[in-house]
Design an enzyme around this catalytic site. Structure first.
Site, short mmCIF file in Angstrom:
data_model
loop_
_atom_site.label_atom_id
_atom_site.label_comp_id
_atom_site.label_asym_id
_atom_site.label_seq_id
_atom_site.Cartn_x
_atom_site.Cartn_y
_atom_site.Cartn_z
N ASP A 187 47.70 36.15 37.96
CA ASP A 187 46.52 35.31 38.09
C ASP A 187 46.90 34.20 39.05
OD1 ASP A 187 44.07 34.12 37.93
OD2 ASP A 187 43.95 34.09 35.75
C1 BGC Z 1 40.96 33.16 37.29
C2 BGC Z 1 40.82 34.63 37.64
C3 BGC Z 1 40.31 34.77 39.04
C4 BGC Z 1 41.26 34.05 39.98
C5 BGC Z 1 40.86 34.13 41.44
C6 BGC Z 1 41.76 32.41 38.33
O1 BGC Z 1 41.74 31.05 38.11
O2 BGC Z 1 41.54 33.02 36.03
O3 BGC Z 1 39.97 35.26 36.73
O4 BGC Z 1 40.15 36.12 39.38
O5 BGC Z 1 41.31 32.69 39.62
O6 BGC Z 1 39.71 33.41 41.68
#
Ligand code: BGC
Length: 743
Positions: free
Chosen positions: A266
């Site tokens: 993530d």
């Molecule tokens: C979120 C993800 C997301 C990623 C990219 C993160 O902060 O938890 O779900 O896909 O950012 O935007």
């Protein structure tokens, strides 16, 4: 002369062999060569630095590929509900392109509420086409974290509280996306069940709970859906971050489930080079959220899996075995997506996509209560009053990474007006003021929702208008602003905000035809429940919100959604909040609710829910009859591990409208060596029936359906003895039951 001819001949020959050599494609570029051969060929040609470069980001959403070899970049995009607008190279801020508006599909709680696998396939295929058209290789979704507490800010992005339902729905979604040559990236693996402290919370729980509740949807996505990528979550599990967690990634995902895809961190979820190397992370994203601007120059080189990794190899402190495994996986993903010559071209904002969004929305809306057939709105209604901020507020902007820039969003009020044009007057009263902002990462709604009137004035206006309306529809709920269904923040309570309860109470006094409709992705308390005629759970429906809702309210479409999670009356009804459990947690937390999540907890502790898991009404009625078991004494076939059991029943549309029913099959283990839930969902079928029509439905029972995770052997086990099958219209509305004994 002869010599000259020979020389000329030799020259010609060598020219033509050069031409042949130039023509022959290296194996890694040959789309017809087996993918594993392409991977090995590419790997053999890459330098150490190229290998290091390919396993971390080069921008907010892309990784670099190998430019020298013509190996493509990989481009990721959020999110599960629509394709995120283009962002600046290193920032979350939108890039202000003018050709990147999308169709917003209903949030995943709504998809789960359809209980329709075809809807999930349609969803995946439609959003996958949009991702493909926008030249994206990895779609950051779907999310299948289990609904453990109604306070979790991101529940709206997930598929509810039941592992079986989430597992059944995620598989067709993944397949639909990947048919477009776009990878699904199933998230957030694993145990990301709260938002506020998502970067620090350290979850521990029993193995049985991990395997029975929190892993099945991920496992199904990997094994049955063949997902090409998965996203490690922010939180820790047993002291180590999920993005580089030996047990979750090496032992379970890549070991037990044989995952051959890519583990993507993530954004900012990586914390250690050594752990990332050893513990199964393959591709690092977002470690410096502001990339080149706020980080040191060349911040991407400072990623955990960049320069620091290279240095460890060069110093001889780590070998290249793990690196080659990561590179192979990234190459595999690249050949499956970016360098897949056979993928379709995709499409953007097509009519078919709007239709898909509407159909899913219509099938997911849940009619929770409907006294005196208050809905559908009477055909002779002349004046319809709509009250509430969520009738007009755009809901696609906000909420976190799933925020969108949409081609259009039909609001509930617009949808109802369109539906009743020329038939009835539709009037509007604000009722309350909630969140008037409308801006997320540079995408603005352009709505001015300011209203300076006091709560009393707003209620007085709505009540006065309700008195001469034939039907009153209150449209409220949550709204994706901070603590109201939003990433990075949890809700503060299960109650409605902004004084909405007062508005509903006042309207209930003023009319006998009140419908309360909630736009939200979470359960809310309803202290006034006995005073209102109808309640509708609307979810965040995306571009087609208003059209879908109006079709349900008017009766043009018969509601058929069922709840994917339990609505409690109060927070302590949920085991995640019972017995002094705290939520959210900044540090260590042990899941004391164990396997008793959602209806498993309500049933075990005999707590009457406000609305049960699986509940949802229709404008018609269904009769269940004639439950038949294939055998009363099924046996486990030792060779295959399967059992020979089937359950058949008849379901009939006993009302006078076409309708769809979700027939649910639960199984109860009558006596076991461990404590088991009262019953668990193990099958469902959505069936469409004309008035008077009936159909037989058959469920095949597997050994898995009877099993629990036995911690003493570290495996699933079906114990011999009596089981009961329970078939019904919800977990609280069981219509048929029968027992059998596993020999
Ligand atoms: C979120 C993800 C997301 C990623 C990219 C993160 O902060 O938890 O779900 O896909 O950012 O935007």
């Amino acid at each position: 002369m002869k010599r000259l001819l020979i020389t000329l001949g030799v020259a010609l020959l060598s020219l033509s062999t050069t031409a042949i050599a130039q023509d022959a494609k290296p194996i890694y570029l040959d789309p017809n060569a087996p993918i594993e051969e392409r991977i090995e060929d590419a790997l053999a040609r890459m330098t150490l630095r190229e290998k290091i470069a390919i396993i971390h980001a080069q921008s907010k959403f892309s990784s670099p590929g190998v430019p020298r070899l013509g190996i493509s970049e990989l481009w990721c995009t959020d999110g599960p509900h629509g394709i995120r607008p283009e962002v600046l190279w290193d920032e979350w801020e939108q890039a202000r392109w003018t050709n990147d508006s999308c169709i917003a599909y209903p949030a995943l709680t709504c998809l789960a509420a359809t209980w329709n696998r075809d809807c999930a396939e349609l969803y995946g295929a439609s959003i996958g086409e949009e991702a493909r058209y926008r030249e994206k290789d990895v779609l950051l979704g779907p999310g299948v974290n289990i609904y453990r507490s109604p306070l979790c800010g991101r529940n709206f992005e997930y598929m509810g509280e039941d592992p079986y339902l989430a597992a059944e729905m995620v598989v067709p979604y993944v397949k639909g996306v990947q048919r477009q040559g776009v990878a699904a990236c199933v998230k957030h693996y694993a145990l990301n069940n709260e938002e506020l402290h998502r970067h620090t919370v350290d979850v521990d729980l029993s193995d049985r709970t991990l395997y029975e509740i929190y892993l099945p949807a991920f496992k199904a996505a990997v094994i049955k859906g063949q997902a090409w990528s998965i996203m490690g979550s922010y939180n820790k599990y047993r002291g180590s971050y999920a993005c580089h967690n030996d047990r979750l990634l090496n032992k379970i995902l890549k070991g037990e489930w044989q995952f051959d895809g890519v583990v993507i961190s993530d954004w900012g979820g990586t914390h250690s080079t050594e752990e990332a190397i050893k513990n199964g992370l393959d591709l690092e994203f977002g470690s410096w959220t502001d990339g080149l601007r706020e980080g040191a120059s060349n911040a991407y080189d400072l990623y955990y899996m960049a320069q620091p990794y290279l240095e460890l190899i060069e110093q001889g402190k780590v070998g290249t075995e793990e690196l080659d495994d990561k590179v192979r996986r990234v190459l595999r993903l690249t050949f499956r997506t970016a360098m897949n010559n056979n993928k379709p071209y995709g499409a953007m904002c097509s009519e078919a996509h709007s239709e898909a969004a509407r159909r899913i929305a219509e099938e997911g809306i849940v009619l929770l209560k409907n006294e005196n057939n208050n809905l559908p709105i009477a055909t002779d209604a002349k004046r319809i009053l709509v009250v509430g901020e969520n009738a007009i507020k755009m809901m696609t902007v906000g909420g976190g990474s799933s925020s969108l820039k949409v081609k259009y969003e039909c609001s509930p009020l617009d949808g109802i007006r369109r539906q009743y044009e020329g038939r009835a007057e539709v009037v509007y009263a604000r009722g309350y003021v909630g969140d008037v902002t409308g801006d997320y990462n540079g995408v603005v709604t352009g709505q001015n929702l300011n209203d300076d009137r006091s709560a009393e004035e707003l209620i007085a206006e709505a009540v006065a208008m309700a008195k001469d309306a034939d039907h009153v529809i209150f449209i409220g709920g949550l709204n994706k602003s901070e603590q109201q269904d939003c990433e990075g923040a949890d809700r503060l309570g299960i109650e409605l905000s902004y004084g909405q309860d007062n508005v509903i109470e006042a309207l209930a006094e003023a009319t006998d035809n009140l419908t309360v409709a909630f736009v939200s992705g979470n359960a809310v308390a309803m202290p006034w429940i006995d005073k209102v005629e109808s309640v509708v759970q609307v979810w965040y429906l995306g571009s087609e919100s208003g059209n879908a809702l109006a079709n349900i309210l008017s009766g043009e479409v018969n509601p058929s959604g069922k709840l994917p999670f339990t609505f409690g009356r109060r927070l302590s009804d949920y085991q995640s909040h019972a017995n002094g459990a705290t939520f959210p947690n900044p540090g260590k937390v042990y899941y004391t609710d164990d396997i008793f999540v959602g209806y498993r907890g309500f049933e075990k502790f005999k707590i009457k829910p406000l609305f049960a898991f699986g509940h949802g009404l229709s404008y018609t009625t269904f009769e269940y009859s004639d439950l038949r078991l294939l055998t009363l004494n099924p046996e486990i076939d030792e060779a295959t591990g399967t059992i020979n059991q089937q359950v058949t029943l008849t379901v009939k549309n006993s009302g006078n409208r076409l309708g769809k029913e979700v027939v649910q099959l639960y199984i109860s283990d009558c006596k076991a060596s461990v404590v088991r839930p009262v019953k668990e969902l193990k099958g469902f079928e959505k069936v469409e029936l004309n008035p008077g029509e009936s159909k037989d439905i058959t469920f095949t029972i597997s050994t898995e359906d009877l099993s629990f995770y036995d911690e003493t052997i570290g495996d699933w086990k079906a114990e011999r003895g009596k089981f009961e099958v329970l078939v019904g219209a919800s977990s609280a509305d069981i219509r048929l039951r029968a027992k059998f004994e596993l020999k």
